[in-house]
Design a protein around this motif. Structure first.
Motif, short mmCIF file in Angstrom:
data_model
loop_
_atom_site.label_atom_id
_atom_site.label_comp_id
_atom_site.label_asym_id
_atom_site.label_seq_id
_atom_site.Cartn_x
_atom_site.Cartn_y
_atom_site.Cartn_z
N ASN A 46 -43.08 27.06 -101.75
CA ASN A 46 -42.32 28.13 -102.41
C ASN A 46 -40.82 27.81 -102.41
O ASN A 46 -40.13 28.04 -103.40
CB ASN A 46 -42.55 29.46 -101.70
N ALA A 50 -38.28 27.20 -105.54
CA ALA A 50 -37.02 27.92 -105.74
C ALA A 50 -35.85 26.95 -105.88
O ALA A 50 -34.91 27.19 -106.65
CB ALA A 50 -36.78 28.88 -104.58
N ASP A 89 -34.14 28.30 -97.36
CA ASP A 89 -33.80 27.37 -98.44
C ASP A 89 -32.56 27.84 -99.16
O ASP A 89 -32.14 28.99 -99.02
CB ASP A 89 -34.98 27.25 -99.42
N MET A 94 -33.80 35.80 -104.45
CA MET A 94 -34.41 36.91 -105.18
C MET A 94 -33.49 38.13 -105.13
O MET A 94 -32.82 38.37 -104.13
CB MET A 94 -35.75 37.28 -104.55
N ASN A 102 -42.18 40.34 -106.65
CA ASN A 102 -42.81 39.06 -106.31
C ASN A 102 -43.63 39.12 -105.03
O ASN A 102 -44.65 38.47 -104.91
CB ASN A 102 -41.75 37.97 -106.15
N GLY A 132 -51.95 31.64 -106.35
CA GLY A 132 -50.73 32.42 -106.51
C GLY A 132 -50.48 33.44 -105.42
O GLY A 132 -49.77 34.42 -105.63
N GLY A 134 -49.85 32.22 -102.08
CA GLY A 134 -49.50 31.33 -100.97
C GLY A 134 -48.61 31.98 -99.93
O GLY A 134 -48.79 31.76 -98.73
N PHE A 135 -47.68 32.78 -100.37
CA PHE A 135 -46.74 33.42 -99.46
C PHE A 135 -47.46 34.17 -98.34
O PHE A 135 -47.05 34.15 -97.18
CB PHE A 135 -45.82 34.38 -100.22
N THR A 181 -33.17 31.90 -99.67
CA THR A 181 -34.15 32.76 -99.04
C THR A 181 -34.48 32.27 -97.64
O THR A 181 -34.57 31.06 -97.42
CB THR A 181 -35.46 32.74 -99.88
#
Ligand code: ADP
Length: 627
Positions: A46, A50, A89, A94, A102, A132, A134-135, A181
């Motif tokens: 992720n 980003a 990162d 966001m 999200n 979709g 994964g988080f 993030t």
């Protein structure tokens, strides 16, 4: 007011997860997984995403970006005392609205499918990113997750998302100085092991070594991952590393069957790293398949996933990457389709894949053929330009090869001089084909017949007329009639063309079976069987193709050929001569026909046959009792 209820408290507003997400969370939290470590791969992925988006933003805009000069990278920190793990990162970040949407709703469909797979096997957890969500794998190891983020526009505000996975999450504005993030995981009691440098480093190396951004652990300046994409390296990469990369791109947990690396400079520059899988997936078989396995990069930056135009459709099972310096970064789908560069790359890699297949050791190739032969056959029927090359790769079973597969080239090599054509028979299955009366003649003259038992074979023989100068010939069709001039034929009146005196026995049988057959003839193509059914000349492949294409297909009538030397036919004929009206003749005629239909798998309705067989048994038993 949003759908999910909202209330404001000191920590911001609280929202409910979308129902599907909550189901995913419940399963993730309550089950024990063997490979819990994949959560890190998902979070890094992720972040990389980003960062990649940030790089594109930087290409497009220069102004009013927060921290424009900060390095694009990922940092993992941990606190052994607090039992926390943080992945941060410097990506796009966001906004309030984005974090709420999200990390609370699912953009992609397929969650139900994922849940189903997860129910069936815990190993499916590996696929979480593909679906979709994964988080949410963070909840495999964390009892509480906090995400702090700040979006890239200069005037953005920091936001914080918080949840313990039990139904709700909260979102609030917070102070955050830098762009990007951070995901803070409060580890569970039994996952404390992850707050450990050695452990983290080994996981990063295992799954994320080629992520294209630097990953650092703790406040160490040392970069843990190699970054350089694997397709840019040659010597230093081990098979195991290539295989791990294959696993990432294919989500296939078996080793690849074959690996192909290309580094081409002219006429266009590109690198490719391609893998042929060992096993096909069910999905690949359907015409709906969209998950093309190639990714297209331009100078190490992903420009298209599931790149469809890089290979012909029948090679859709190939996984890997293609990276070209000659491609613009912002290639839209439409442009790609017409792009000459793509077409040229496609030509080179397609040719190379087919070349490689030719080089593979035969035993190994045959194993692979059992899984992927159907795709080669699809290619033979679709790719006219490469048909010859693909036919070299065709493997077949024949009337002589038992269950062994042999190459079409070998079949042709073995043809006796007197045999002019490549003989084949289409049918429902190998056992049915092997018993077919059509083979009797060719067994007698010692000629080999190719047995085609897959639906796709009909398409193959419909498109392929010859190979190495030899014509293909279906052995279950009537011999071609000598050429007739149609105009002339029409001139002749019907009376003039009165059929020559026909055998009265044949005429009688034809009257009986009138509605079920086109014609009836004698044949010398049979030795053991009393009769066979043939297609009119030249129609075999086409009728079978129709059968697969048309749901309401009604089998075409055939020509019945009978064996004048078979005792059954001889006896039936003498009965006819003695007593032309005998009802037994009718019973036998239908039974002969339906026996063949049954053997071929084309019998429509067995009820009459059952009655008839009962009748015959009764007669036979009656005779025995009386004698
Ligand atoms: P997927 O990444 O497959 O879309 P996820 O559940 O992993 O599914 O993430 C959902 C969304 O949350 C992502 O699509 C992305 O928009 C956003 N997101 C997650 N992690 C980050 C991050 N580190 N930086 C920015 N956005 C993120």
């Amino acid at each position: 007011m949003p759908l999910n209820s909202s209330k404001k408290d000191s920590k911001g507003r609280t929202f409910k997860f979308q129902a599907e997400i909550q189901r995913v969370l419940d399963i993730l939290i309550n089950r024990l997984y063997k490979n819990r470590e994949i959560f890190l791969r998902e979070l890094i992925s992720n972040s990389a995403d980003a960062l990649h988006r940030m790089r594109i933003v930087q290409f497009e805009t220069k102004d009013s970006i927060l921290d424009p000069d900060i390095e694009l990278g990922i940092k993992i920190t941990f606190d052994e005392n607090e039992n926390t793990l943080t992945i941060s990162d410097t990506g796009v970040g966001m906004s309030y609205q984005e974090i709420k949407t999200n990390l609370g709703t699912i953009a992609q469909s397929g969650t139900l499918e994922f849940l189903q797979q997860l129910e069936e096997s815990p190993d499916a957890i590996n696929l979480i990113g593909q679906f979709g969500v994964g988080f949410y794998s963070s909840f495999i190891v964390a009892k509480e997750v906090v995400v702090r983020s700040r979006s890239y526009p200069e005037d953005s505000r920091g936001v914080e998302w918080r949840s313990d996975g039990s139904g709700k999450f909260s979102v609030a504005y917070v102070d955050k100085a830098d762009r990007g993030t951070e995901v803070i995981l409060y580890l569970k009691d039994d996952t404390k092991e992850f707050a450990n440098r050695f452990k983290l480093e080994s996981i990063v190396k295992k799954y994320s070594d080629f992520v294209g951004f630097p990953i650092r652990i703790a406040d160490d300046d040392q970069i843990v991952n190699r970054q350089v994409p694997i397709w840019y390296q040659s010597d230093e990469v081990t098979d195991e590393e290539f295989n791990e990369f294959y696993r990432q791109v294919s989500l296939d947990w078996t080793e690849p069957f074959h690996r192909i690396q290309l580094n081409v400079d002219a006429p266009i520059q590109f690198r490719a790293l391609l893998f042929l899988p060992k096993q096909r997936s069910r999905m690949m078989m359907t015409s709906m398949y969209q998950d093309y396995g190639l990714r297209l990069y331009s100078k190490k930056i992903l420009v298209q996933e599931k790149a469809k135009d890089l290979l012909p459709e029948y090679l859709r099972f190939v996984f890997g990457v293609v990276d070209s310096e000659d491609l613009p970064l912002n290639v839209s789908r439409e442009v790609i389709q017409v792009d000459r560069t793509i077409r040229r790359i496609s030509k080179v890699i397609t040719g190379r894949i087919l070349d490689e297949l030719e080089k593979i050791d035969e035993d190994k190739y045959l194993e692979w053929w059992e899984q992927f032969g159907v795709f080669i056959k699809e290619g033979i029927s679709q790719d006219e330009k490469r048909r010859k090359k693909l036919l070299n790769q065709l493997r077949v079973r024949t009337s002589k090869s038992e269950d062994q597969l042999i190459a079409l080239t070998k079949y042709v090599e073995q043809m006796p001089d007197v045999q002019e054509e490549i003989l084949f028979l289409l049918g429902e299955s190998l056992p049915i084909l092997k018993r077919s009366p059509h083979l009797e003649h060719y067994r007698k003259v010692d000629q080999e017949v190719i047995l085609f038992s897959e639906p796709i074979d009909s398409f193959v023989v419909m498109h392929v007329t010859e190979f190495q100068g030899k014509k293909f010939k279906a052995i279950d069709q009537a011999e071609a009639e000598p050429f007739k001039d149609e105009d002339k034929e029409e001139e002749e009146t019907k009376e003039e063309k009165e059929e020559p005196e026909k055998d009265p026995f044949l005429t009688h049988l034809k009257e009986i079976l009138e509605d079920r057959i086109i014609d009836i003839k004698y044949t010398d193509f049979l030795t053991d069987s009393p009769c066979r059914l043939v297609n009119p000349s030249g129609t075999t492949a086409f009728t079978r193709v129709l059968k697969y294409m048309d749901e309401n297909y009604v089998p075409q009538k055939k020509i019945m050929e009978i064996n004048p030397d078979h005792s059954l036919i001889i006896n039936l004929n003498s009965l006819f001569e003695k007593d032309p009206e005998s009802p037994l003749i009718q019973i036998c005629a239908f039974q002969l026909l339906e026996n063949q239909e049954l053997a071929e798998g084309s019998l429509q309705d067995p009820t009459d046959m059952i009655k008839r067989v009962n009748q015959l048994m009764q007669q036979a038993l009656g005779i025995n009792r009386n004698s």
